[in-house]
Design a protein around this motif. Structure first.
Motif, PDB file in Angstrom:
ATOM      1  N   ASN A 292       3.922  -6.707 -21.217  1.00 19.07           N
ATOM      2  CA  ASN A 292       3.415  -6.907 -19.853  1.00 19.07           C
ATOM      3  C   ASN A 292       3.447  -5.653 -18.991  1.00 19.07           C
ATOM      4  OD1 ASN A 292       2.740  -9.661 -19.951  1.00 19.07           O
ATOM      5  ND2 ASN A 292       4.848 -10.297 -19.544  1.00 19.07           N
ATOM      6  N   LEU A 293       4.012  -4.575 -19.493  1.00 20.23           N
ATOM      7  CA  LEU A 293       4.316  -3.409 -18.668  1.00 20.23           C
ATOM      8  C   LEU A 293       3.113  -2.832 -17.935  1.00 20.23           C
ATOM      9  CD1 LEU A 293       6.410  -1.356 -17.715  1.00 20.23           C
ATOM     10  CD2 LEU A 293       6.029  -0.063 -19.826  1.00 20.23           C
ATOM     11  N   ASP A 294       1.949  -2.856 -18.561  1.00 17.20           N
ATOM     12  CA  ASP A 294       0.801  -2.205 -17.917  1.00 17.20           C
ATOM     13  C   ASP A 294       0.339  -2.940 -16.657  1.00 17.20           C
ATOM     14  OD1 ASP A 294       0.028  -4.271 -19.616  1.00 17.20           O
ATOM     15  OD2 ASP A 294      -1.933  -3.412 -20.058  1.00 17.20           O
ATOM     16  N   VAL A 295       0.751  -4.207 -16.484  1.00 13.95           N
ATOM     17  CA  VAL A 295       0.374  -4.908 -15.253  1.00 13.95           C
ATOM     18  C   VAL A 295       1.588  -5.286 -14.396  1.00 13.95           C
ATOM     19  CG1 VAL A 295      -1.766  -5.830 -16.224  1.00 13.95           C
ATOM     20  CG2 VAL A 295       0.332  -7.185 -16.364  1.00 13.95           C
ATOM     21  N   THR A 296       2.791  -5.017 -14.894  1.00 16.31           N
ATOM     22  CA  THR A 296       4.002  -5.402 -14.144  1.00 16.31           C
ATOM     23  C   THR A 296       4.944  -4.214 -13.927  1.00 16.31           C
ATOM     24  OG1 THR A 296       5.219  -6.013 -16.159  1.00 16.31           O
ATOM     25  CG2 THR A 296       3.912  -7.749 -15.086  1.00 16.31           C
ATOM     26  N   ALA A 297       4.423  -3.009 -14.024  1.00 18.17           N
ATOM     27  CA  ALA A 297       5.276  -1.816 -13.948  1.00 18.17           C
ATOM     28  C   ALA A 297       6.062  -1.755 -12.634  1.00 18.17           C
ATOM     29  CB  ALA A 297       4.438  -0.556 -14.131  1.00 18.17           C
ATOM     30  N   ASN A 298       5.423  -2.069 -11.514  1.00 20.57           N
ATOM     31  CA  ASN A 298       6.123  -1.969 -10.226  1.00 20.57           C
ATOM     32  C   ASN A 298       7.307  -2.924 -10.154  1.00 20.57           C
ATOM     33  OD1 ASN A 298       4.369   0.005  -9.259  1.00 20.57           O
ATOM     34  ND2 ASN A 298       2.957  -1.494  -8.383  1.00 20.57           N
ATOM     35  N   GLU A 299       7.110  -4.142 -10.635  1.00 22.77           N
ATOM     36  CA  GLU A 299       8.197  -5.125 -10.606  1.00 22.77           C
ATOM     37  C   GLU A 299       9.314  -4.734 -11.577  1.00 22.77           C
ATOM     38  OE1 GLU A 299       4.483  -7.156  -9.228  1.00 22.77           O
ATOM     39  OE2 GLU A 299       5.006  -5.872 -10.922  1.00 22.77           O
ATOM     40  N   LEU A 300       8.957  -4.263 -12.766  1.00 23.81           N
ATOM     41  CA  LEU A 300       9.975  -3.876 -13.738  1.00 23.81           C
ATOM     42  C   LEU A 300      10.715  -2.609 -13.305  1.00 23.81           C
ATOM     43  CD1 LEU A 300       8.253  -4.731 -17.140  1.00 23.81           C
ATOM     44  CD2 LEU A 300      10.140  -5.931 -16.001  1.00 23.81           C
ATOM     45  N   ALA A 357       1.538 -21.327 -29.436  1.00 25.17           N
ATOM     46  CA  ALA A 357       1.843 -20.627 -28.189  1.00 25.17           C
ATOM     47  C   ALA A 357       0.580 -20.429 -27.343  1.00 25.17           C
ATOM     48  CB  ALA A 357       2.497 -19.279 -28.487  1.00 25.17           C
ATOM     49  N   PHE A 358      -0.537 -20.137 -27.983  1.00 25.12           N
ATOM     50  CA  PHE A 358      -1.789 -19.903 -27.255  1.00 25.12           C
ATOM     51  C   PHE A 358      -2.238 -21.156 -26.505  1.00 25.12           C
ATOM     52  CE2 PHE A 358      -6.492 -19.386 -27.066  1.00 25.12           C
ATOM     53  CZ  PHE A 358      -6.519 -18.223 -26.305  1.00 25.12           C
ATOM     54  N   GLU A 359      -1.837 -22.323 -27.011  1.00 28.17           N
ATOM     55  CA  GLU A 359      -2.197 -23.583 -26.372  1.00 28.17           C
ATOM     56  C   GLU A 359      -1.246 -23.953 -25.237  1.00 28.17           C
ATOM     57  OE1 GLU A 359      -2.080 -26.215 -29.667  1.00 28.17           O
ATOM     58  OE2 GLU A 359      -3.933 -25.445 -30.571  1.00 28.17           O
ATOM     59  N   SER A 360      -0.180 -23.168 -25.057  1.00 25.84           N
ATOM     60  CA  SER A 360       0.834 -23.474 -24.050  1.00 25.84           C
ATOM     61  C   SER A 360       0.371 -23.079 -22.649  1.00 25.84           C
ATOM     62  CB  SER A 360       2.140 -22.726 -24.377  1.00 25.84           C
ATOM     63  OG  SER A 360       3.013 -22.712 -23.272  1.00 25.84           O
ATOM     64  N   ARG A 361       0.501 -24.014 -21.721  1.00 20.24           N
ATOM     65  CA  ARG A 361       0.150 -23.728 -20.320  1.00 20.24           C
ATOM     66  C   ARG A 361       1.048 -22.631 -19.761  1.00 20.24           C
ATOM     67  NH1 ARG A 361       0.870 -28.805 -16.734  1.00 20.24           N
ATOM     68  NH2 ARG A 361       3.029 -28.340 -17.296  1.00 20.24           N
ATOM     69  N   THR A 362       2.327 -22.629 -20.168  1.00 25.20           N
ATOM     70  CA  THR A 362       3.263 -21.617 -19.679  1.00 25.20           C
ATOM     71  C   THR A 362       2.823 -20.229 -20.123  1.00 25.20           C
ATOM     72  OG1 THR A 362       5.046 -23.241 -19.816  1.00 25.20           O
ATOM     73  CG2 THR A 362       5.682 -20.931 -19.617  1.00 25.20           C
ATOM     74  N   VAL A 363       2.436 -20.089 -21.381  1.00 25.49           N
ATOM     75  CA  VAL A 363       1.954 -18.800 -21.886  1.00 25.49           C
ATOM     76  C   VAL A 363       0.723 -18.349 -21.101  1.00 25.49           C
ATOM     77  CG1 VAL A 363       0.887 -17.662 -23.880  1.00 25.49           C
ATOM     78  CG2 VAL A 363       2.947 -19.052 -24.188  1.00 25.49           C
ATOM     79  N   ARG A 364      -0.144 -19.290 -20.781  1.00 24.95           N
ATOM     80  CA  ARG A 364      -1.366 -18.945 -20.053  1.00 24.95           C
ATOM     81  C   ARG A 364      -1.072 -18.508 -18.617  1.00 24.95           C
ATOM     82  NH1 ARG A 364      -6.188 -20.645 -22.296  1.00 24.95           N
ATOM     83  NH2 ARG A 364      -5.973 -20.752 -24.551  1.00 24.95           N
ATOM     84  N   ASN A 365       0.121 -18.814 -18.108  1.00 24.02           N
ATOM     85  CA  ASN A 365       0.494 -18.400 -16.754  1.00 24.02           C
ATOM     86  C   ASN A 365       1.015 -16.969 -16.696  1.00 24.02           C
ATOM     87  OD1 ASN A 365      -0.152 -20.808 -15.472  1.00 24.02           O
ATOM     88  ND2 ASN A 365       1.871 -21.697 -15.784  1.00 24.02           N
ATOM     89  N   LYS A 368      -0.101 -10.889 -17.321  1.00 22.05           N
ATOM     90  CA  LYS A 368      -1.105 -10.190 -18.121  1.00 22.05           C
ATOM     91  C   LYS A 368      -1.887 -11.247 -18.889  1.00 22.05           C
ATOM     92  CE  LYS A 368      -1.673  -6.749 -21.792  1.00 22.05           C
ATOM     93  NZ  LYS A 368      -0.991  -5.704 -22.598  1.00 22.05           N
ATOM     94  N   ARG A 369      -3.151 -11.294 -18.703  1.00 19.29           N
ATOM     95  CA  ARG A 369      -3.973 -12.358 -19.268  1.00 19.29           C
ATOM     96  C   ARG A 369      -3.897 -12.369 -20.795  1.00 19.29           C
ATOM     97  NH1 ARG A 369      -7.867 -15.797 -17.561  1.00 19.29           N
ATOM     98  NH2 ARG A 369      -9.542 -16.322 -19.010  1.00 19.29           N
ATOM     99  N   ILE A 370      -3.687 -13.540 -21.352  1.00 26.91           N
ATOM    100  CA  ILE A 370      -3.701 -13.714 -22.809  1.00 26.91           C
ATOM    101  C   ILE A 370      -5.112 -14.135 -23.192  1.00 26.91           C
ATOM    102  CG2 ILE A 370      -2.642 -14.863 -24.785  1.00 26.91           C
ATOM    103  CD1 ILE A 370      -0.690 -13.169 -23.151  1.00 26.91           C
ATOM    104  N   GLU A 371      -5.837 -13.224 -23.820  1.00 28.63           N
ATOM    105  CA  GLU A 371      -7.247 -13.459 -24.109  1.00 28.63           C
ATOM    106  C   GLU A 371      -7.466 -14.200 -25.420  1.00 28.63           C
ATOM    107  OE1 GLU A 371      -9.590 -12.757 -22.067  1.00 28.63           O
ATOM    108  OE2 GLU A 371      -8.803 -11.243 -20.684  1.00 28.63           O
ATOM    109  N   ASN A 372      -6.597 -13.978 -26.402  1.00 36.28           N
ATOM    110  CA  ASN A 372      -6.839 -14.554 -27.727  1.00 36.28           C
ATOM    111  C   ASN A 372      -5.530 -14.708 -28.505  1.00 36.28           C
ATOM    112  OD1 ASN A 372      -6.316 -11.870 -29.013  1.00 36.28           O
ATOM    113  ND2 ASN A 372      -8.225 -11.337 -27.970  1.00 36.28           N
ATOM    114  N   VAL A 373      -5.600 -15.474 -29.576  1.00 34.97           N
ATOM    115  CA  VAL A 373      -4.433 -15.739 -30.416  1.00 34.97           C
ATOM    116  C   VAL A 373      -3.920 -14.461 -31.064  1.00 34.97           C
ATOM    117  CG1 VAL A 373      -3.603 -17.015 -32.437  1.00 34.97           C
ATOM    118  CG2 VAL A 373      -5.182 -18.098 -30.853  1.00 34.97           C
TER     119      VAL A 373
END
Length: 384
Positions: A292-300, A357-365, A368-373
């Motif tokens: 997730n680092l490329d979209v959460t760098a400021n928070e991390l 995991a790809f079908e999980s609503r939590t993962v989809r939240n 960093k967008r999860i585009e594919n399996v």
């Protein structure tokens, strides 16, 4: 500052060494007459169940001391039948996330049985018919949240389904650090990493808010100061108290935000591959932080500072990477598993686990967008 929403739950928290001794006093105000306790045989053996029975007297009508990890569906059915027969008016969870989780599950199920209607809250501040009381003895954090998971088994396939509803947030939580003094090193380390993961995911949640951010950073500081010390010297009441404070803050941070990829994939590893939640957290957290680092760098980067890492002269990306590296160091220091192969996950199962995991609503939240399996397969391969 982005727009946000926050729901304040009606909860009472009693925190401090020796707090368990106040259970009769603090439950009296709820006018409860027929309570049911959920816990494990270990707490019966160590005398805690007897102590609670003595303190509550006739108000504790049954103790279910056979709770298994990951809240198994057959145990929910079994416990519900007992709760119906005993006309229970409140449930108590003593132990880790599974004990509190099954108490939550019985709270909702029992309400549905008695009313003949879905127990799901119709409005955000609706109160439960059967209140939940939580007495956490690990750092799992579920004592502060409106969430639980049940592992459902269909043939040879197991899947953990998450339920979220404001009504199952415990009305009373008793934090007694003395109950954690005998917590084994492995459980201390694993549930401690779990609490830390709550803070990390709350910090960069897609539904974060000012309170969740403040609680997450406070939890990171407390956990960073105490977790390894608790593993090295489990009898240190000062360290245990600081760690439980961090766990409380982690629970507060978690309670009103959406979790993302890390917890979603850990639930899959638990429900579908039988990996303990602590082990799943220890293996996956640093990998997901880097993912997730490329979209959460400021928070991390804020997390790194709260962990005590000197970030002077670092970019946000470098500081965020340092926070992930520190987590990996903790895992090594505490002798936790760092690879999926270490906990019995077969490499050939990774495509199936990634698909679930790809079908999980939590993962989809995930932020960093999860585009594919394939993204999830690669992540699990890296952790294998």
């Amino acid at each position: 500052m982005k727009d946000f929403q926050y729901l304040f739950s009606a909860q009472q928290v009693v925190f401090g060494p020796g707090s368990l001794s106040k259970i009769a006093e603090v439950t009296e105000q709820f006018h409860l007459k027929r309570m049911m306790l959920f816990t494990t045989k270990g707490f019966r053996t160590r005398g805690y169940v007897d102590s609670i029975e003595n303190m509550l007297g006739e108000r504790l009508v049954v103790a279910y001391d056979q709770v298994q990890p990951h809240v198994q569906d057959f145990q929910v059915r079994e416990a519900l039948a007992i709760a119906e027969e005993q006309q229970i008016d409140a449930v108590i969870g003593l132990g880790g996330g599974s004990a509190v989780g099954i108490a939550k599950a019985i709270s909702l199920a029992l309400e549905e049985k008695r009313t003949g209607s879905p127990a799901k809250a119709a409005f955000p501040t609706e109160q439960p018919l059967i209140p939940v009381i939580a007495i956490p003895t690990t750092y799992a954090g579920s004592e502060m949240t409106p969430v639980y998971g049940i592992t459902h088994e269909q043939g040879t396939i197991k899947r953990k389904i998450t339920v979220k509803d404001v009504k199952i947030t415990p009305k009373l939580t008793i934090y007694d650090p003395e109950l954690t003094l005998e917590l084994p090193q492995g459980v201390t380390a694993g549930s401690g990493i779990n609490a830390f993961a709550h803070c990390i995911e709350a910090l960069y949640s897609i539904t974060k808010n000012p309170l969740s951010t403040a609680a997450a950073l406070g939890g990171i500081r407390s956990i960073g100061q105490s977790l390894v010390q608790c593993v090295v010297d489990g009898r240190s009441l000062a360290a245990r108290t600081e760690m439980l404070n961090g766990s409380f803050l982690a629970g507060v941070a978690l309670s009103n935000v959406d979790m993302g990829l890390h917890h979603g994939i850990c639930h899959v590893l638990g429900g579908s591959a039988g990996v303990s939640h602590g082990d799943a957290n220890s293996i996956m957290l640093s990998h997901v932080m880097r993912f997730n680092l490329d979209v959460t760098a400021n928070e991390l980067a804020l997390a790194a500072e709260a962990m005590g890492i000197s970030t002077v002269g670092m970019s946000a990306e470098e500081a965020g990477a340092a926070s992930a590296d520190r987590v990996a160091e903790w895992v090594k220091q505490m002798n936790l598993p760092s690879r999926l192969r270490d906990v019995g996950v077969d490499k050939t199962d990774i495509p199936h686990l990634a698909k679930v995991a790809f079908e999980s609503r939590t993962v989809r939240n995930n932020p960093k967008r999860i585009e594919n399996v394939e993204q999830l397969e690669q992540l699990l391969q890296a952790a294998w």
